[in-house]
Scaffold this motif. Structure first.
Motif, short mmCIF file in Angstrom:
data_model
loop_
_atom_site.label_atom_id
_atom_site.label_comp_id
_atom_site.label_asym_id
_atom_site.label_seq_id
_atom_site.Cartn_x
_atom_site.Cartn_y
_atom_site.Cartn_z
N SER A 123 0.83 -1.21 0.00
CA SER A 123 0.00 0.00 0.00
C SER A 123 0.86 1.25 0.00
O SER A 123 0.64 2.18 0.79
N LEU A 124 1.82 1.27 -0.87
CA LEU A 124 2.77 2.39 -0.91
C LEU A 124 2.08 3.69 -1.28
O LEU A 124 1.14 3.71 -2.09
N LYS A 125 2.58 4.77 -0.68
CA LYS A 125 2.06 6.11 -0.90
C LYS A 125 3.16 7.00 -1.47
O LYS A 125 4.35 6.74 -1.23
N PRO A 126 2.81 8.06 -2.17
CA PRO A 126 3.85 8.98 -2.67
C PRO A 126 4.76 9.49 -1.56
O PRO A 126 5.97 9.71 -1.81
N GLU A 127 4.23 9.66 -0.37
CA GLU A 127 5.08 10.16 0.73
C GLU A 127 6.07 9.12 1.23
O GLU A 127 6.91 9.43 2.09
#
Length: 121
Positions: A84-88
């Motif tokens: 669930s990777l996020k840009p941050e």
């Protein structure tokens, strides 16, 4: 001396997954704490997760429930499964171990050169 080599970084879309690896080599007597740190662009390095020699993990609040740290003591290798990777989460990820090499009187910290993780939105 202990050498650390990270691998597994790359470019992934938001919501995707990556698995980082950190392999320790050298004449190693023991490895205690192992951990992952990251440095986002323009920011300071921060703790992501650590794992004790017994396998007990601790995570930064920002990654709890999404990242899993693990280690294979027989291979002197540590992993970071990132879901669930996020840009941050975009950052250079560094491997850190507290280890004692054959010629050392005591344990010390070692750092890898880092692997870049880029999460696109």
């Amino acid at each position: 001396q202990v050498q650390l080599v990270e691998s597994g970084g790359g470019l992934v879309q938001a919501g995707g997954s990556l698995r980082l690896s950190c392999a320790a080599s050298g004449v190693i007597l023991s490895i205690n704490r192992m951990g992952w740190y990251r440095q986002p662009p323009g920011k300071q390095r921060e703790l992501v997760a650590v794992i004790t020699s017994g396998g007990s993990p601790n995570y930064a609040d920002s990654v709890k429930g999404r990242f899993t740290i693990s280690r294979d003591n027989a291979k002197n290798t540590m992993y970071l499964q990132m879901n669930s990777l996020k840009p941050e989460d975009t950052a250079v990820y560094y491997c850190n171990v507290q280890a004692r090499s054959l010629l050392a009187a005591s344990s010390r910290d070692y750092w890898g050169k880092g692997t870049l993780v880029t999460v696109s939105s």
